[in-house]
Design an enzyme around this catalytic site. Sequence first.
Site, mmCIF file in Angstrom:
data_model
loop_
_atom_site.group_PDB
_atom_site.id
_atom_site.type_symbol
_atom_site.label_atom_id
_atom_site.label_comp_id
_atom_site.label_asym_id
_atom_site.label_seq_id
_atom_site.Cartn_x
_atom_site.Cartn_y
_atom_site.Cartn_z
ATOM 1 N N CYS A 126 6.417 13.848 -41.974
ATOM 2 C CA CYS A 126 5.941 13.480 -43.306
ATOM 3 C C CYS A 126 5.636 14.759 -44.056
ATOM 4 O O CYS A 126 4.617 15.408 -43.817
ATOM 5 C CB CYS A 126 4.698 12.587 -43.224
ATOM 6 S SG CYS A 126 4.079 12.132 -44.863
ATOM 7 N N HIS A 200 17.449 9.712 -42.169
ATOM 8 C CA HIS A 200 17.580 9.361 -43.580
ATOM 9 C C HIS A 200 18.992 8.884 -43.886
ATOM 10 O O HIS A 200 19.962 9.375 -43.305
ATOM 11 C CB HIS A 200 17.264 10.573 -44.471
ATOM 12 C CG HIS A 200 15.832 10.985 -44.422
ATOM 13 N ND1 HIS A 200 14.879 10.486 -45.273
ATOM 14 C CD2 HIS A 200 15.190 11.840 -43.590
ATOM 15 C CE1 HIS A 200 13.700 11.020 -44.976
ATOM 16 N NE2 HIS A 200 13.862 11.842 -43.955
ATOM 17 N N GLU A 249 10.650 3.852 -47.439
ATOM 18 C CA GLU A 249 10.335 4.531 -46.186
ATOM 19 C C GLU A 249 10.283 3.547 -45.027
ATOM 20 O O GLU A 249 9.750 2.442 -45.152
ATOM 21 C CB GLU A 249 8.990 5.262 -46.294
ATOM 22 C CG GLU A 249 9.025 6.455 -47.229
ATOM 23 C CD GLU A 249 7.828 7.368 -47.026
ATOM 24 O OE1 GLU A 249 7.517 7.704 -45.860
ATOM 25 O OE2 GLU A 249 7.191 7.736 -48.029
ATOM 26 N N CYS A 258 8.361 10.767 -51.238
ATOM 27 C CA CYS A 258 8.632 10.957 -49.811
ATOM 28 C C CYS A 258 9.167 12.364 -49.645
ATOM 29 O O CYS A 258 10.273 12.671 -50.111
ATOM 30 C CB CYS A 258 9.640 9.925 -49.311
ATOM 31 S SG CYS A 258 10.170 10.189 -47.602
ATOM 32 N N GLY A 261 12.218 12.664 -47.491
ATOM 33 C CA GLY A 261 13.285 11.982 -48.226
ATOM 34 C C GLY A 261 13.828 12.835 -49.354
ATOM 35 O O GLY A 261 15.037 12.843 -49.622
#
Length: 325
Positions: A126, A200, A249, A258, A261
């Site tokens: 994260c 991802h 997410e 994110c 992301g």
Amino acid sequence: GAHEPVDRERDPQAARAVPVGASKVQDAATRRAVVVLTSLGQEPRIDNPQMRVRFTKMQGAGNDFVVLDATRAPFALSTAQLVKLGDRRFGVGADQILVVEPARTAGIDFAYRIFNGADGAEVEQCGNGARCFVRFVHERKLSAKQTIRVETVNGVLELQSHDDGRVTVDMGSPSDFAVLTLEVGGRRIEMATLRLGNPHAVQFVADVDAAPVATLGPLIERHAHFPDGVNAGFAQVVSRSRIRLRVHERGAGETLACGSGACAAVVAGIRLGLLDERVDVEARGGVLTIEWPGLPARLGDTSHHDAHVRMTGPATTVFEGEIEL
């Protein structure tokens, strides 16, 4: 809500607060309160699940977190307690819960664990949380270093704080890049897939505001091609140095930002020849700056695959408090 330092004589209730990682049980033989700590990775034994836990609420570009200090006592909240903590109606509310632990490896400053607020599952990465992590350890005076190294479940991150309050995170190098077409919800969708600490799948769209994130996001997350789930990104190229992005997410749903992301979308855009190596990513919660000196895949490069992605963005403390779990 916000609180002052505990005065244990003036506030006897606060004096009974139990540290993170401890569950209070009653010794039937002596009627004394005792503390039971559990080792890392074990499911905690909680005879009386009510415990008071201190927390700090933080946000990075609108991606919000509950941060717990487990540097003094082992972390031992159950999945149910994590879910309650992350619940926006019955708890504090957060996209993820971040846990600061002592380092277990030489040359590392802290261990960094991440749990989804929605389901309590532990996740690998994260980036927005990592920036809040730095801000937290500085504000708590756990470290005065401008650059700190933290270990996650699958690697080491280097985090650097700046005088303007922004934080840069070395997110490591991307891997497993591929372009594929999947059948999702009756539609064939082309997407770029890669790993950057976590998985991802990024698709480029003409208008990110009109993208069906709420409907397609969960279907992509749970698609059979991704047995462990995936973060689903929807990116709109504004220019070679700017994109707009929304991310569903894994285990959390759509968030205001994110970090990993954003990094994945920029790496995918660079590999596809759509973006330059420094890109501002406009998420709904704010702007993140992503840098990656990799080259487009069509140029056949091999030397830059190990180049690290660097993300810079804000990190803010919202409030501190205690909650009974």
